[in-house]
Scaffold this active site. Structure first.
Site, PDB file in Angstrom:
ATOM      1  N   ARG A   1     -82.383 -42.018  34.030  1.00 12.25           N
ATOM      2  CA  ARG A   1     -82.144 -40.973  33.025  1.00 12.25           C
ATOM      3  C   ARG A   1     -82.929 -39.701  33.313  1.00 12.25           C
ATOM      4  O   ARG A   1     -82.760 -38.698  32.610  1.00 12.25           O
ATOM      5  CB  ARG A   1     -82.498 -41.503  31.634  1.00 12.25           C
ATOM      6  CG  ARG A   1     -81.799 -42.802  31.279  1.00 12.25           C
ATOM      7  CD  ARG A   1     -82.428 -43.477  30.067  1.00 12.25           C
ATOM      8  NE  ARG A   1     -82.000 -44.864  29.904  1.00 12.25           N
ATOM      9  CZ  ARG A   1     -82.546 -45.891  30.555  1.00 12.25           C
ATOM     10  NH1 ARG A   1     -83.547 -45.689  31.408  1.00 12.25           N
ATOM     11  NH2 ARG A   1     -82.098 -47.122  30.366  1.00 12.25           N
TER      12      ARG A   1
ATOM     13  N   LYS B   1     -70.528 -43.211  23.553  1.00  7.92           N
ATOM     14  CA  LYS B   1     -71.391 -43.868  22.564  1.00  7.92           C
ATOM     15  C   LYS B   1     -72.589 -42.995  22.211  1.00  7.92           C
ATOM     16  O   LYS B   1     -72.949 -42.858  21.035  1.00  7.92           O
ATOM     17  CB  LYS B   1     -71.864 -45.230  23.081  1.00  7.92           C
ATOM     18  CG  LYS B   1     -72.713 -45.966  22.050  1.00  7.92           C
ATOM     19  CD  LYS B   1     -73.258 -47.275  22.580  1.00  7.92           C
ATOM     20  CE  LYS B   1     -74.203 -47.917  21.575  1.00  7.92           C
ATOM     21  NZ  LYS B   1     -74.810 -49.162  22.088  1.00  7.92           N
TER      22      LYS B   1
ATOM     23  N   ASP C   1     -70.104 -50.337  19.804  1.00 10.88           N
ATOM     24  CA  ASP C   1     -70.634 -51.169  20.880  1.00 10.88           C
ATOM     25  C   ASP C   1     -70.006 -52.558  20.784  1.00 10.88           C
ATOM     26  O   ASP C   1     -69.041 -52.776  20.040  1.00 10.88           O
ATOM     27  CB  ASP C   1     -72.168 -51.246  20.817  1.00 10.88           C
ATOM     28  CG  ASP C   1     -72.662 -51.791  19.474  1.00 10.88           C
ATOM     29  OD1 ASP C   1     -71.843 -52.328  18.694  1.00 10.88           O
ATOM     30  OD2 ASP C   1     -73.863 -51.675  19.203  1.00 10.88           O
TER      31      ASP C   1
ATOM     32  N   ASN D   1     -78.258 -47.948  27.584  1.00 15.16           N
ATOM     33  CA  ASN D   1     -78.609 -49.135  28.373  1.00 15.16           C
ATOM     34  C   ASN D   1     -80.092 -49.477  28.233  1.00 15.16           C
ATOM     35  O   ASN D   1     -80.786 -49.726  29.219  1.00 15.16           O
ATOM     36  CB  ASN D   1     -78.255 -48.928  29.854  1.00 15.16           C
ATOM     37  CG  ASN D   1     -76.779 -48.719  30.066  1.00 15.16           C
ATOM     38  OD1 ASN D   1     -75.955 -49.405  29.476  1.00 15.16           O
ATOM     39  ND2 ASN D   1     -76.422 -47.747  30.899  1.00 15.16           N
TER      40      ASN D   1
END
Length: 233
Positions: free
Chosen positions: A167, A207, A226, A114
């Site tokens: 994160r 991913k 994606d 992201n």
């Protein structure tokens, strides 16, 4: 520092470095400075040739996958007669699938989720500046990528302060898990088992796992899917 010169027909450094599989490079003179773990190289294309200058030429020859015959893959795509594949092969003729430092790739693609490339690059650069060892190459100061043993000593607030955002907890969790893992043994795992191992880590989804498996472990039977890949399908 030593120099090696290769044919540039299937080795375009700009296309290879800017396509999203690596984040530790910067424009320099006629090409780029490339940093991987604790090693550095200056690479550039000129007059149909590809040049690598480094104190670690063998490492970067492997890094750029120069022992693999990309002409074979190119011709395989061209000979399908499928316009889309033919055009893709021609436009991406000089792209190499990099064989990067595995540990560095795990952390780098946690950062990538992201996110966009400029921001990913900035976060990784700040991380290296904060915890990496300072070195100098061709008159340019740079920092190595910090090892797990250093990363595991940091808390969530440290990572958040560098811009990791949500994160931060993933970096803490993964570094604490990796401190007792021997990544070298993962080379013996088949691709699906390797993916399952990565997916067991907090903060690594499908991913990101595919990115790590391809760009870190060079498993070319895996690739991230994606929105753009789905549109191609």
């Amino acid at each position: 520092m030593q120099t090696r010169i290769y044919s540039g027909e299937y080795l375009n450094f700009s296309d290879t470095l800017t396509c999203g599989q690596v984040f530790r490079y910067r424009p320099f003179k006629d090409g780029y400075l490339v940093f991987s773990a604790e090693k550095a190289a200056y690479v550039f294309n000129k007059d149909g040739k590809a040049c690598i200058q480094s104190d670690d030429l063998d490492y970067f020859e492997e890094y750029f996958d120069l022992n693999c015959d990309y002409k074979k893959a190119y011709l395989s795509a061209i000979n399908t007669g499928i316009p889309f594949l033919m055009n893709a092969a021609e436009s991406g003729k000089g792209i190499r699938m990099l064989k990067q430092d595995k540990e560095e790739m795990i952390y780098s693609f946690i950062v990538s989720q992201n996110n966009n490339i400029p921001r990913i690059t900035g976060i990784i650069e700040r991380l290296c500046a904060a915890l990496g060892e300072e070195k100098e190459f061709v008159g340019v100061k740079w920092h190595t990528f910090p090892k797990t043993q250093v990363l595991k000593e940091q808390n969530e607030a440290f990572f958040k302060g560098l811009g990791f955002g949500y994160r931060d907890k993933f970096m803490c969790s993964v570094s604490n898990t990796l401190k007792v893992e021997d990544i070298k043994t993962w080379e013996n795992l088949d691709t699906q088992t390797l993916k399952k191992t990565l997916l067991s880590f907090n903060g690594i989804g499908p991913k990101v796992a595919d990115c790590i498996v391809l760009f870190g472990f060079h498993r070319v039977d895996s690739f991230p899917v994606d929105t753009w890949i789905e549109k191609i399908y």
